[in-house]
Write an enzyme that holds these catalytic residues in place. Structure first.
Site, short mmCIF file in Angstrom:
data_model
loop_
_atom_site.label_atom_id
_atom_site.label_comp_id
_atom_site.label_asym_id
_atom_site.label_seq_id
_atom_site.Cartn_x
_atom_site.Cartn_y
_atom_site.Cartn_z
N SER B 149 0.84 -1.19 0.00
CA SER B 149 0.00 0.00 0.00
C SER B 149 0.89 1.25 0.00
CB SER B 149 -0.94 -0.04 1.20
OG SER B 149 -1.97 0.90 1.05
N ASP B 316 -8.51 -6.51 -4.71
CA ASP B 316 -8.14 -5.16 -4.25
C ASP B 316 -8.73 -4.13 -5.21
OD1 ASP B 316 -6.89 -2.80 -3.50
OD2 ASP B 316 -4.88 -3.64 -3.45
N HIS B 349 -8.06 -5.01 -0.44
CA HIS B 349 -6.76 -4.36 -0.34
C HIS B 349 -5.94 -4.88 0.84
CE1 HIS B 349 -3.71 -1.33 -0.59
NE2 HIS B 349 -4.00 -0.87 0.60
#
Lengths: 377, 377
Positions: B149, B316, B349
């Site tokens: 991320s 995601d 995610h």
């Protein structure tokens, strides 16, 4: 909301409305608009159901914003839903804030605004009020009931609750129940309103303050779910607002930021925060199959005579094609004649409100076929 | 944040840090953790970069929550990233609130907390501070830089800014720029914080009040984007909370509602609202290609010696496979050796933080290959 809200009917005066919660409501006022006239055979009425933040001004100027009706493109003389031929009815849903009974209205028992004492409502309750409005207007049967998003949910509740009053039904971009993600986004919006100190547990009507900031953030969040990522990228991308470069600050550098801020702040002028709480709750509670032992088709078993159609849009991630297809399958399983179309459109959930020629073509066919088979003209 | 934040280094004392905005910052304190020891050849260091609301406690107990480290599953003696073999470094990013300089810290010029006078930072600024921390720890070159991320974005900035200090680089579930939808969700979170009267334009450090409600709603919104619709449905569906049926009220009827409320309220105990504003802004400003004439591959042209890998997860929707694949293509176009894998995972995610055997298998291969090719042992 102080605007002139046009036509109003006062219903459930003698017999109260029994809500799904068990609570009784009496009377119920309904703000509505009509276009065209009911013909002698009384078979040309079309009920249009609006979405969460929509209203009865489907084809007339909004009394607060002054903007054209939300489906003005489709509804009017010589338009797709031709008001020279059809009698079009659109009413503000129960719980909303443009003339129809909701938390903003005075509670007859106290003479003060209901606020959070207003009973929690359901989509089926909204439909019960619409049915009573049709009685008031001497409309026994609808040539068509049609709506997108929450309007489509009302169409499904019409099919489940009053199938005998329908000749045809069209649901767009909708779902028969709210998923965990749908509930999650609504809960975030509700918490945003409730976090605003001006909300004051729903008691703000007798002050000059409104929970504007909380409602504005709730609207911004919801608005992101109405657009596809692709639509946001095409419309805004990383384009900057009136500037050559980023400012290294917290002003709206990006166009998408100022667009969302505008969406939020303009919304609060035309919508009541408590109404937003009640209507989002009604959406979250929707679970038509749940009321029928988990079998959605059982909800539609008395609708076998209704010509129905379900339309989804490829880029809608709020109520995606899979949810719409499940409705079409259930109608089919119940023996209801149903057309299903997934329309290629890149604008996301809001596609049903936009100028999508493939949608128009399908709707034109559905309206004409309903009129012909319903014996209109 | 009053917790003991472990190791701290004070950097940029003589020469200030020049930020991307042009502002100068001096000194910069950095909260960090290390695990294992640097070997004699100084070639076994691994820098782990944390995500938006992560911290340096990658494999040790969090000082406020008491929970295990966020990648405790992967990092430790005899674990996938084996601290018997490797010297692992993880530092709190610039702008955050667990020991590293940010808006919560006193501005040396005034002796009072910076608040919104703190300069706006970028992901590259965070990486510059990490590079200075490596100098401080006498680590010239990293065997690997790895992160998911926002951690993956730092990996990309390492590849663009300090490629000569890298032997290998692994980015998971990330993007090289924020899209309009990414910016939109962050903007909603920021507006939620700023709508809280306790935020008070960022000046709340000298009061007992914190913008808890605003930060909580911001976290709830973001959290919905971290999970896939499928994960939410499997985890919660429309399950009710401790009840047989809906209550027709605004309490958390659905489990997903009480889960989100818990996510929001527990977050505010460990995170600073202004830090949240600054870090989300840094993410929104990220546009590595934009800095290189629109060609992402140009950013990586000096990284041809770095063994790199990019990993995405099927479910995601925050930083989808398409964004990760664009990074892999750019690395490839720049002549950087790159492996790419899209891993089947239904959790959304947050998959990179979870126990996904296919991810572990890939990471194990990457770490071993980096150690072997880097001459470790």
């Amino acid at each position: 909301m102080t605007a002139d809200t046009g036509k109003t009917a006062t219903l459930f005066q003698k017999t109260p409305l029994e809500l799904d919660s068990g609570a009784m409501l009496s009377p119920v006022t309904v703000g509505y608009e009509t276009y065209g006239s009911l013909n002698a055979a009384c078979n040309n009425a079309i009920l249009i159901c609006h979405a969460l933040t929509g209203d009865q001004y489907v084809a007339s100027k909004h009394p607060i914003t002054g903007k054209p009706g939300w489906w003005d493109r489709l509804v009017g003389p010589d338009k797709l839903i031709d008001t020279n031929k059809y009698f079009v009815i659109c009413s503000n849903v129960l719980g909303s804030c443009l003339g129809t009974t909701g938390p903003w209205q005075d509670n007859p028992a106290t003479g003060k605004p209901w606020g959070l004492d207003f009973p929690v409502i359901t989509i089926r309750d909204m439909v019960k009020v619409q049915a009573a409005l049709l009685d008031h207007l001497s409309v026994e049967k609808l040539m068509m009931v049609i709506g997108g998003s929450m309007g489509g949910m009302q169409v499904l509740e019409w099919l489940a609750t009053y199938p005998e009053r329908l000749h045809s039904a069209v649901a767009l971009a909708t779902a028969a129940r709210h998923t965990a993600q749908n509930i999650a986004f609504h809960e975030v919006g509700r918490q945003s309103i409730m976090a605003d100190p001006n909300w004051n547990e729903g008691r703000y009507y007798d002050t000059d303050e409104r929970p504007r900031k909380g409602l504005s953030v709730a609207r911004m969040t919801a608005h992101v779910t109405y657009l596809s990522e692709d639509a946001l990228t095409r419309k805004f991308g990383r384009n900057l607002q009136d500037r050559d470069k980023i400012t290294f600050g917290f002003d709206a550098d990006f166009q998408v930021e100022s667009y969302l801020r505008h969406q939020g702040f303009s919304f609060v002028d035309r919508f009541d925060a408590n109404s937003y709480l009640y209507i989002t709750r009604a959406l979250d509670y929707l679970d038509i199959a749940g009321r029928h032992g988990g079998r959605l088709s059982d909800a539609f078993k008395n609708a076998r005579h209704v010509r129905s159609a379900v339309i989804s849009f490829t880029s809608d991630w709020l109520y995606p094609t899979s949810e719409n297809k499940a409705i079409a399958h259930a109608l089919n399983a119940a023996g209801v004649p149903v057309s299903f179309a997934e329309i290629e459109a890149s604008h996301g959930h809001d596609s049903f409100l936009l100028d999508i020629p493939a949608m128009d073509q399908m709707l034109r066919g559905l309206v004409t076929a309903a009129a012909t088979s319903g014996g209109v003209e």
